[in-house]
Write a protein that holds these residues in place. Structure first.
Motif, PDB file in Angstrom:
ATOM      1  N   GLN A   1     -24.195   0.495 -44.730  1.00  0.00           N
ATOM      2  CA  GLN A   1     -24.541  -0.434 -45.809  1.00  0.00           C
ATOM      3  C   GLN A   1     -24.185   0.099 -47.195  1.00  0.00           C
ATOM      4  OE1 GLN A   1     -25.358  -3.466 -44.850  1.00  0.00           O
ATOM      5  NE2 GLN A   1     -25.214  -2.611 -42.782  1.00  0.00           N
ATOM      6  N   THR A   2     -23.720   1.335 -47.273  1.00  0.00           N
ATOM      7  CA  THR A   2     -23.389   1.893 -48.584  1.00  0.00           C
ATOM      8  C   THR A   2     -22.102   1.267 -49.122  1.00  0.00           C
ATOM      9  OG1 THR A   2     -22.131   3.734 -47.628  1.00  0.00           O
ATOM     10  CG2 THR A   2     -24.494   4.090 -48.016  1.00  0.00           C
ATOM     11  N   GLU A   3     -22.032   1.153 -50.420  1.00  0.00           N
ATOM     12  CA  GLU A   3     -20.864   0.540 -51.052  1.00  0.00           C
ATOM     13  C   GLU A   3     -19.620   1.396 -50.858  1.00  0.00           C
ATOM     14  OE1 GLU A   3     -19.108  -2.670 -52.846  1.00  0.00           O
ATOM     15  OE2 GLU A   3     -21.188  -2.415 -52.174  1.00  0.00           O
ATOM     16  N   VAL A   4     -19.788   2.716 -50.904  1.00  0.00           N
ATOM     17  CA  VAL A   4     -18.632   3.596 -50.758  1.00  0.00           C
ATOM     18  C   VAL A   4     -18.003   3.431 -49.375  1.00  0.00           C
ATOM     19  CG1 VAL A   4     -20.059   5.570 -50.022  1.00  0.00           C
ATOM     20  CG2 VAL A   4     -17.777   5.969 -50.938  1.00  0.00           C
TER      21      VAL A   4
ATOM     22  N   ALA B   1     -19.623  12.532 -42.859  1.00  0.00           N
ATOM     23  CA  ALA B   1     -19.863  13.094 -44.193  1.00  0.00           C
ATOM     24  C   ALA B   1     -21.073  12.454 -44.860  1.00  0.00           C
ATOM     25  CB  ALA B   1     -18.621  12.911 -45.059  1.00  0.00           C
ATOM     26  N   LEU B   2     -21.206  11.139 -44.727  1.00  0.00           N
ATOM     27  CA  LEU B   2     -22.314  10.439 -45.378  1.00  0.00           C
ATOM     28  C   LEU B   2     -23.630  10.599 -44.615  1.00  0.00           C
ATOM     29  CD1 LEU B   2     -20.452   7.137 -46.372  1.00  0.00           C
ATOM     30  CD2 LEU B   2     -21.029   9.069 -47.855  1.00  0.00           C
ATOM     31  N   MET B   3     -23.550  10.684 -43.291  1.00  0.00           N
ATOM     32  CA  MET B   3     -24.773  10.797 -42.498  1.00  0.00           C
ATOM     33  C   MET B   3     -25.414  12.172 -42.629  1.00  0.00           C
ATOM     34  SD  MET B   3     -25.446  10.205 -38.398  1.00  0.00           S
ATOM     35  CE  MET B   3     -24.949   8.495 -38.368  1.00  0.00           C
ATOM     36  N   GLN B   4     -24.600  13.221 -42.707  1.00  0.00           N
ATOM     37  CA  GLN B   4     -25.178  14.564 -42.779  1.00  0.00           C
ATOM     38  C   GLN B   4     -25.987  14.760 -44.056  1.00  0.00           C
ATOM     39  OE1 GLN B   4     -21.968  17.381 -42.417  1.00  0.00           O
ATOM     40  NE2 GLN B   4     -21.227  17.076 -44.500  1.00  0.00           N
ATOM     41  N   GLU B   5     -25.645  14.014 -45.099  1.00  0.00           N
ATOM     42  CA  GLU B   5     -26.433  14.086 -46.330  1.00  0.00           C
ATOM     43  C   GLU B   5     -27.835  13.516 -46.115  1.00  0.00           C
ATOM     44  OE1 GLU B   5     -24.225  11.885 -49.174  1.00  0.00           O
ATOM     45  OE2 GLU B   5     -22.523  13.278 -49.229  1.00  0.00           O
ATOM     46  N   ARG B   6     -27.944  12.556 -45.201  1.00  0.00           N
ATOM     47  CA  ARG B   6     -29.228  11.892 -44.972  1.00  0.00           C
ATOM     48  C   ARG B   6     -30.114  12.637 -43.981  1.00  0.00           C
ATOM     49  NH1 ARG B   6     -25.943   8.404 -47.047  1.00  0.00           N
ATOM     50  NH2 ARG B   6     -26.716   6.503 -48.047  1.00  0.00           N
ATOM     51  N   ILE B   7     -29.510  13.279 -42.995  1.00  0.00           N
ATOM     52  CA  ILE B   7     -30.319  13.926 -41.957  1.00  0.00           C
ATOM     53  C   ILE B   7     -30.553  15.404 -42.236  1.00  0.00           C
ATOM     54  CG2 ILE B   7     -29.488  12.272 -40.245  1.00  0.00           C
ATOM     55  CD1 ILE B   7     -27.703  14.462 -39.101  1.00  0.00           C
ATOM     56  N   GLY B   8     -29.876  15.953 -43.252  1.00  0.00           N
ATOM     57  CA  GLY B   8     -30.085  17.352 -43.606  1.00  0.00           C
ATOM     58  C   GLY B   8     -29.543  18.336 -42.599  1.00  0.00           C
ATOM     59  N   GLN B   9     -28.518  17.933 -41.867  1.00  0.00           N
ATOM     60  CA  GLN B   9     -27.909  18.814 -40.872  1.00  0.00           C
ATOM     61  C   GLN B   9     -26.402  18.561 -40.851  1.00  0.00           C
ATOM     62  OE1 GLN B   9     -27.731  21.760 -39.168  1.00  0.00           O
ATOM     63  NE2 GLN B   9     -29.843  21.275 -38.591  1.00  0.00           N
ATOM     64  N   ASN B  10     -25.624  19.613 -40.657  1.00  0.00           N
ATOM     65  CA  ASN B  10     -24.168  19.465 -40.654  1.00  0.00           C
ATOM     66  C   ASN B  10     -23.696  18.643 -39.453  1.00  0.00           C
ATOM     67  OD1 ASN B  10     -23.828  20.988 -42.964  1.00  0.00           O
ATOM     68  ND2 ASN B  10     -23.534  22.907 -41.854  1.00  0.00           N
ATOM     69  N   ILE B  11     -22.659  17.841 -39.689  1.00  0.00           N
ATOM     70  CA  ILE B  11     -21.988  17.113 -38.614  1.00  0.00           C
ATOM     71  C   ILE B  11     -20.527  17.533 -38.630  1.00  0.00           C
ATOM     72  CG2 ILE B  11     -21.344  14.871 -37.676  1.00  0.00           C
ATOM     73  CD1 ILE B  11     -23.809  13.678 -38.955  1.00  0.00           C
ATOM     74  N   VAL B  12     -20.085  18.104 -37.526  1.00  0.00           N
ATOM     75  CA  VAL B  12     -18.724  18.618 -37.405  1.00  0.00           C
ATOM     76  C   VAL B  12     -17.871  17.617 -36.640  1.00  0.00           C
ATOM     77  CG1 VAL B  12     -17.292  20.504 -36.533  1.00  0.00           C
ATOM     78  CG2 VAL B  12     -19.603  20.978 -37.394  1.00  0.00           C
TER      79      VAL B  12
END
Length: 352
Positions: free
Chosen positions: A301-304, A77-88
């Motif tokens: 490294q994100t706090e969440v 969920a957090l990585m797809q926000e960074r790479i601009g592509q969905n992760i299923v």
């Protein structure tokens, strides 16, 4: 003296003559071969530059909501926000993780099918047939979390206030005490085997369908104890249903500092922390692995992420490279060999 015989002359065809003598068919085949090789290498380069151009799949080889699924799903969920592509996230449970691992290892090594690997990958080859090497048949991307540790819990109604008291009674009364496990190739069972070996006891293992079910049966008084994961043990202890005697990790749990480690109590190398990592099929292009590792580390490294994992007794790594994770997997696999010997098991798959 007789004259030395003359050596037969060797005809040396000039490059221009060789070119002239080459048949059109041979020339065509060589040209085609060169084009294919160039296309393969340049194709990988272009692929890596354009990656990711479509959704990525995280294969989780266990059921939704489990200790492998939760960290992997949060990373997705957090990585797809960074790479601009969905992760299923695709759950493929079965065979202690082998079903999902087999599916992932057979995928095209293009970075679009990744495996959330775990402690089970370092254990399985000693207990069940595995059609792949969890280390050599995958390209490691990085560690996601270590933990949660196992906690030795007993029924709160029992008189034992310490591990020493439990062990004393277990020695005086062999096979009187029973501990729940999740089956022979699981961390609770391996932990019990190590405890019996080190303490010279005969605590009886009772198999359940999972460590959570075993923990609930301890709370209900059906069995005397078990090695349960932190997230299963802590709520039951807070409710006064079980008592925690020790934690099976190198350090005390930050959120439960009153519980000593097994090593503090004299049981050396008693570390049964789980882990979750991310891997791709072997031969996945290195630029793709580097891309995924970079964005994985940003998420860790994100706090969440750190707060959510701390609540489960898990910790994210600080130095996290593909090479370090590959070494981590090799060391963990070798360590599991020592535990398997205590149980009388030999590798059912060749460790590579």
């Amino acid at each position: 003296m007789y004259p030395r015989p003359l050596r037969p002359c060797r005809s040396r065809t000039a490059p221009q003559e060789q070119e002239r003598l080459m048949t059109p068919r041979l020339r065509f085949c060589l040209t085609l071969l060169g084009t294919i090789v160039f296309g393969m290498t340049s194709g990988l380069s272009v692929h890596a530059q354009n990656y990711p151009s479509r959704p990525i799949t995280f294969v989780v080889p266990f059921a939704p909501g489990g200790l492998t699924d939760v960290p992997a799903r949060l990373v997705a969920a957090l990585m797809q926000e960074r790479i601009g592509q969905n992760i299923v996230v695709e759950n493929k449970p079965g065979g202690s993780g082998v079903v999902g691992g087999t599916y992932a290892v057979r995928a095209t090594p293009d970075g679009y099918t990744l495996l959330a690997n775990s402690l089970a990958d370092t254990q399985n080859l000693y207990y069940i047939p595995v059609p792949y090497s969890a280390v050599d048949d995958f390209a490691m991307i990085g560690l996601i979390v270590e933990g949660p540790p196992l906690v030795l819990i007993i029924d709160a109604k029992l008189p034992y206030k310490s591990l020493a008291e439990l062990i004393f009674d277990a020695k005086v009364n062999p096979k009187k005490i029973s501990f729940g496990t999740s089956g022979p190739a699981t961390s609770p069972a391996i932990s019990l085997t190590q405890l019996n070996s080190l303490a010279k006891t005969e605590i009886v293992g009772v198999p359940y369908r999972g460590s959570g079910e075993a923990a609930r049966n301890v709370a209900g008084g059906a069995i005397q104890g078990t090695f349960a994961f932190y997230s299963q043990a802590k709520p039951l202890a807070d409710d006064g249903k079980v008592r925690a005697l020790a934690v099976a990790s190198a350090e005390r749990i930050a959120a439960w500092p009153s519980v000593p480690t097994m090593e503090e109590l004299g049981y050396k190398n008693f570390d049964h922390r789980g882990f979750v990592g991310l891997a791709a099929p072997a031969k996945t292009p290195k630029p793709v692995i580097a891309f995924l590792n970079k964005h994985l580390n940003e998420v860790l490294q994100t706090e969440v992420f750190r707060q959510r994992m701390a609540a489960l007794g898990m910790t994210a790594p600080t130095e996290n490279t593909p090479e370090k994770f590959a070494d981590f997997m090799r060391r963990r696999t070798a360590r599991q060999a020592e535990f398997a010997k205590l149980s009388g098991y030999a590798p059912m798959s060749a460790p590579r």
